[in-house]
Write an enzyme that holds these catalytic residues in place. Sequence first.
Site, PDB file in Angstrom:
ATOM      1  N   ASP A  92     128.869 -24.993   6.788  1.00  0.00           N
ATOM      2  CA  ASP A  92     127.625 -24.095   6.596  1.00  0.00           C
ATOM      3  C   ASP A  92     127.943 -22.770   7.288  1.00  0.00           C
ATOM      4  O   ASP A  92     127.891 -22.780   8.589  1.00  0.00           O
ATOM      5  CB  ASP A  92     126.554 -24.721   7.043  1.00  0.00           C
ATOM      6  CG  ASP A  92     125.339 -24.272   6.482  1.00  0.00           C
ATOM      7  OD1 ASP A  92     125.200 -23.050   6.325  1.00  0.00           O
ATOM      8  OD2 ASP A  92     124.106 -24.438   6.788  1.00  0.00           O
ATOM      9  N   ALA A 126     127.818 -17.608  -0.098  1.00  0.00           N
ATOM     10  CA  ALA A 126     127.105 -16.466  -0.062  1.00  0.00           C
ATOM     11  C   ALA A 126     125.739 -16.768  -0.077  1.00  0.00           C
ATOM     12  O   ALA A 126     125.304 -17.857  -0.597  1.00  0.00           O
ATOM     13  CB  ALA A 126     127.465 -15.381  -1.252  1.00  0.00           C
ATOM     14  N   TYR A 127     124.701 -15.982   0.490  1.00  0.00           N
ATOM     15  CA  TYR A 127     123.497 -16.268   0.336  1.00  0.00           C
ATOM     16  C   TYR A 127     122.983 -15.135  -0.977  1.00  0.00           C
ATOM     17  O   TYR A 127     122.994 -14.035  -0.833  1.00  0.00           O
ATOM     18  CB  TYR A 127     122.503 -15.514   1.450  1.00  0.00           C
ATOM     19  CG  TYR A 127     121.041 -15.498   1.374  1.00  0.00           C
ATOM     20  CD1 TYR A 127     120.603 -16.435   2.238  1.00  0.00           C
ATOM     21  CD2 TYR A 127     120.420 -14.861   0.514  1.00  0.00           C
ATOM     22  CE1 TYR A 127     118.886 -16.616   2.296  1.00  0.00           C
ATOM     23  CE2 TYR A 127     118.988 -14.997   0.654  1.00  0.00           C
ATOM     24  CZ  TYR A 127     118.354 -15.875   1.348  1.00  0.00           C
ATOM     25  OH  TYR A 127     116.852 -16.098   1.418  1.00  0.00           O
ATOM     26  N   THR A 128     122.694 -16.042  -1.908  1.00  0.00           N
ATOM     27  CA  THR A 128     122.598 -15.093  -3.123  1.00  0.00           C
ATOM     28  C   THR A 128     121.138 -15.028  -4.084  1.00  0.00           C
ATOM     29  O   THR A 128     120.825 -14.575  -5.183  1.00  0.00           O
ATOM     30  CB  THR A 128     123.444 -15.962  -4.418  1.00  0.00           C
ATOM     31  OG1 THR A 128     123.220 -17.220  -4.643  1.00  0.00           O
ATOM     32  CG2 THR A 128     125.013 -15.807  -4.024  1.00  0.00           C
ATOM     33  N   ASP A 188     127.822  -5.651  -7.650  1.00  0.00           N
ATOM     34  CA  ASP A 188     127.418  -4.328  -8.073  1.00  0.00           C
ATOM     35  C   ASP A 188     126.476  -3.957  -7.423  1.00  0.00           C
ATOM     36  O   ASP A 188     125.979  -2.744  -7.318  1.00  0.00           O
ATOM     37  CB  ASP A 188     127.085  -4.554  -9.498  1.00  0.00           C
ATOM     38  CG  ASP A 188     126.162  -5.774  -9.849  1.00  0.00           C
ATOM     39  OD1 ASP A 188     126.413  -6.741  -9.684  1.00  0.00           O
ATOM     40  OD2 ASP A 188     125.104  -5.363 -10.490  1.00  0.00           O
ATOM     41  N   TYR A 215     119.823  -8.085  -0.114  1.00  0.00           N
ATOM     42  CA  TYR A 215     121.033  -8.636  -0.854  1.00  0.00           C
ATOM     43  C   TYR A 215     122.047  -7.728  -0.837  1.00  0.00           C
ATOM     44  O   TYR A 215     123.172  -8.047  -0.258  1.00  0.00           O
ATOM     45  CB  TYR A 215     120.812  -9.385  -2.034  1.00  0.00           C
ATOM     46  CG  TYR A 215     121.898  -9.911  -2.739  1.00  0.00           C
ATOM     47  CD1 TYR A 215     122.931 -10.897  -2.351  1.00  0.00           C
ATOM     48  CD2 TYR A 215     122.543  -9.163  -3.770  1.00  0.00           C
ATOM     49  CE1 TYR A 215     123.689 -11.436  -2.903  1.00  0.00           C
ATOM     50  CE2 TYR A 215     123.541  -9.537  -4.375  1.00  0.00           C
ATOM     51  CZ  TYR A 215     124.247 -10.648  -3.963  1.00  0.00           C
ATOM     52  OH  TYR A 215     125.347 -11.307  -4.572  1.00  0.00           O
ATOM     53  N   TRP A 243     126.792  -9.728 -12.772  1.00  0.00           N
ATOM     54  CA  TRP A 243     125.996 -10.844 -13.767  1.00  0.00           C
ATOM     55  C   TRP A 243     126.735 -12.311 -13.877  1.00  0.00           C
ATOM     56  O   TRP A 243     127.158 -12.399 -15.023  1.00  0.00           O
ATOM     57  CB  TRP A 243     126.020  -9.973 -14.955  1.00  0.00           C
ATOM     58  CG  TRP A 243     124.912  -8.904 -14.927  1.00  0.00           C
ATOM     59  CD1 TRP A 243     124.616  -7.944 -13.801  1.00  0.00           C
ATOM     60  CD2 TRP A 243     124.257  -8.160 -16.043  1.00  0.00           C
ATOM     61  NE1 TRP A 243     123.851  -6.790 -14.141  1.00  0.00           N
ATOM     62  CE2 TRP A 243     123.576  -7.253 -15.416  1.00  0.00           C
ATOM     63  CE3 TRP A 243     124.407  -8.597 -17.366  1.00  0.00           C
ATOM     64  CZ2 TRP A 243     122.851  -6.292 -16.296  1.00  0.00           C
ATOM     65  CZ3 TRP A 243     123.403  -7.520 -18.166  1.00  0.00           C
ATOM     66  CH2 TRP A 243     122.595  -6.655 -17.656  1.00  0.00           C
TER      67      TRP A 243
END
Length: 312
Positions: A48, A72-74, A114, A137, A162
């Site tokens: 983690d 990643a923290y998305t 992006d 983010y 995307w």
Amino acid sequence: MNDPVIGKHDRTTMKIVLFGAGGQVGSEVRALCGAPHTLVALARHECDLARPGAAGTVLARERPDVVINAAAYTAVDLAESEPVAARRVNAEAVGEIAAAVQRIDGFLVHYSTDYVFDGTKPGRYVEDDVCAPQSVYGSTKREGEEAIAAAGCRALVLRTSWVHGRSGGNFVRTILRLAGDRDTLSVVDDQFGAPTSAGLIAAVTMRAVERLGGRHVSSPPILHLSARGETSWWGLARFILDEAIQRGARLRLHPDKVVPVTTAEYPVSARRPANSRLETGRLERTLGYTLPPWQDGVRETVVALLSTAHRG
């Protein structure tokens, strides 16, 4: 930034550590990363990145040739109220990984977004364009890029957009779910980008590992990775429904009932770039890889998700 400088590299097999192996992109990388390479695939419960020092401990023990960071923290909107958690995974942990990769003389592949741009440019963003993230983010992902550059390790950052795929939460899955019980649906039509499949990202990643792993890449080591073409979220939603209907899906929502709205009419916590279009010519030249149109990847994801739903 010049294109990456490639030197000689005669190893055909590599030991690879993959962080985020259970995620949308990580699961696709894991599926592709087989023989002759040795893969150490670590899902979140196995390592983690929210825990300081976790990644460094693994890398010191395994001493891989290549590290692929798909963790990643998305949660884009949630990050606005959880900036510390987002920064920990997207920036601080990335810095720890990059420093560890530098110590073991490895090669790092990392994914960015992006969202590091503000979305106001009229044309496609190139790697050299000024970053101006408009959300927590985006800011934390940019900090991750900067941490890699500061560490000085051999690395490649792939900025993408995307993302969708067979696993995890994504726009394609959401539209298919909502289409089962909605008569109408409002979708933003003034944000533009290229839907990019996790499978494509994985394929390009392995191409990069095989071509650049162990070689020297110029700094900053960033390439843009997205499918060809562009659409809006509204256009994407209609395409998803069209594809599903053509394949016999019984949906309550018809494509003509998807209503275009503006960003202002659809308020969310985090600001999104209006323009997420990325110029990918540098990646194609560097890796000798022709990127497919976005429709191909979305079609594959729709088919995969419908197949999963049918089996269920």
